[in-house]
Enzyme design. Structure first.
Site, short mmCIF file in Angstrom:
data_model
loop_
_atom_site.label_atom_id
_atom_site.label_comp_id
_atom_site.label_asym_id
_atom_site.label_seq_id
_atom_site.Cartn_x
_atom_site.Cartn_y
_atom_site.Cartn_z
N LYS A 41 49.57 42.62 15.87
CA LYS A 41 49.13 41.35 16.23
C LYS A 41 48.47 41.54 17.64
O LYS A 41 48.20 42.64 18.40
CB LYS A 41 50.14 40.41 16.38
CG LYS A 41 51.02 40.79 17.58
CD LYS A 41 52.63 40.06 17.31
CE LYS A 41 53.63 40.48 18.33
NZ LYS A 41 54.88 39.83 18.10
N TYR A 262 39.83 40.28 50.25
CA TYR A 262 39.88 38.86 50.16
C TYR A 262 41.26 38.52 51.07
O TYR A 262 42.35 39.13 50.79
CB TYR A 262 39.88 38.27 48.80
CG TYR A 262 38.62 38.22 48.25
CD1 TYR A 262 37.55 37.31 48.96
CD2 TYR A 262 38.47 38.54 46.91
CE1 TYR A 262 36.66 36.99 48.43
CE2 TYR A 262 37.42 38.36 46.46
CZ TYR A 262 36.26 37.75 47.11
OH TYR A 262 35.07 37.39 46.34
#
Ligand code: PLP
Length: 373
Positions: A41, A262
């Site tokens: 999956k 940042y």
């Protein structure tokens, strides 16, 4: 190898299909008398459904589990004869399409069972399917009471579809000591007695590794195939399958006391050299794996040396502290290893406070993918 990478390419995701095949074979061996399926999956846990399924089928896998109809279509197109189970079951109204591509839904509620049965009735088809019984997870599966009520109808062949598997799923197999495991194994062992002659399946990767007494007829490993850690503690016996490398876009010197990235959350304690690489959270290197003055982050391997990520991870860029790498060993354009060469999916995941499953299934679409047979 890295040399064959076109100069424009920024990041490389190498999938070792031989390791994938070896992992399946070793799990099949551990499964003893049970059959070993392959759970593919989510694009085979991010590594690529077509390539992974082909390699697994070549290794000997005959039963596959996907989550969605689209995944089932892709797999059926690739492998016309294998057995495919659809874990997420039947969408209302989809029985005909599911039957049409010879895929077996994992029926997880009485509504789904009724709908599949009605389809079998109306079409006269055999309509093979798995019946999922909930033994303690409250996610998917009919209740134990529903399973008890359904069973006599199977034995008297009153039911018009063909149950080919009874299954359940362990909620806590990654923690083998957890009391719920024993409770689920006992509940499942008891309920399948009511389903004689139908193969039974309980174990995912962790269950397969931890509970040899609960393999029943079929085991359903996913994460272990892809080299991820299935059990929270102890050695991970699987071979790594995924390697991630990203290119250095710039190397710069930075003064002690200045900050990186940042938010200015990491201040350099010494005059440093930074390599800025072309990968970021948009590529599945989770922002939470960055570093700050208070938190150690993930690591990368630069010229054979383990180096810490420096500061916050941006969308497309990550700074790495390469102060300890000899200057003549590193240049702009070199590849840095984020996964592989001793850094496991689970190492990266733990720095991001998540699990290897989430790292693998989040790797993103920008990597240039290379498959090694
Ligand atoms: C995903 C899944 C598996 C495989 O689990 P892993 O932990 O990756 O081995 C097995 N069974 C079911 C029902 C699943 O949803």
């Amino acid at each position: 190898m890295s040399d064959s990478l076109p100069p424009e390419a920024t990041g490389l995701l190498t999938v070792d299909l031989a390791a994938l095949a070896t992992n399946w074979k070793s799990l099949q061996k551990r499964a003893g008398g049970a059959d070993c399926a392959a759970v593919v999956k989510a694009d085979a846990y991010g590594v690529g459904l077509e390539q992974a399924a082909q390699a697994l089928a070549k290794a000997g896998a005959e039963t596959f589990f996907v989550a969605t109809f689209d995944e089932a279509v892709r797999l059926r197109t690739l492998l016309p004869t294998v057995t495919i189970y659809l874990l997420n079951g039947l969408n209302p109204g989809s029985a005909e399409s599911v039957c049409g591509i010879d895929v077996r839904p994992v029926l997880g509620s009485m509504e789904e069972i009724d709908e599949w049965e009605a389809h079998a009735d109306a079409s006269g088809e055999e309509a093979p399917a798995a019946i999922h019984i909930d033994t303690g997870m409250n996610r998917h599966g009919i209740t134990l009471a529903e399973a008890e009520a359904l069973a006599p109808r199977l034995v008297t062949e009153e039911i018009t579809f063909t149950p080919t598997l009874v299954m359940s799923h362990l909620a806590c197999a990654d923690e083998p000591e957890h009391a719920q495991n024993r409770a689920q194994i006992d509940a499942f062992s008891a309920v399948i007695k009511k389903y004689p002659g139908i193969p039974a399946s309980l174990c995912n990767s962790a269950g397969l590794l931890a509970f040899p007494e609960a393999h029943f007829d079929l085991v359903r490993p996913g994460i272990a195939l892809y080299g991820g850690r299935a059990l929270n503690a102890g050695e991970n016996p699987m071979q790594p399958v995924v390697k991630l490398q990203a290119r250095i876009v710039t190397i710069r010197d930075a003064k002690a006391g200045t900050s990186v990235g940042y938010g200015a959350r990491l201040h350099l304690r010494r005059d440093s050299r930074l390599a800025v690489i072309s990968a970021g959270y948009a590529d599945g290197i989770f922002r939470a794996a960055g570093s700050s003055d208070n938190k150690k982050g993930a690591e990368a391997i630069v010229a054979g040396i383990r180096c810490p990520l420096a500061g916050r991870i941006s969308m497309d860029l990550i700074a790495i502290d390469v102060t300890d790498v000899p200057a003549d060993k590193i240049s702009r354009g070199d590849l840095v290893t984020l996964l592989g060469d001793g850094i496991s999916v689970d190492d990266l995941a733990s720095h991001a406070r998540t699990i290897g499953y989430e790292v693998l299934t989040s790797l993103g679409r920008r990597w240039k993918r290379i498959y090694h047979e």
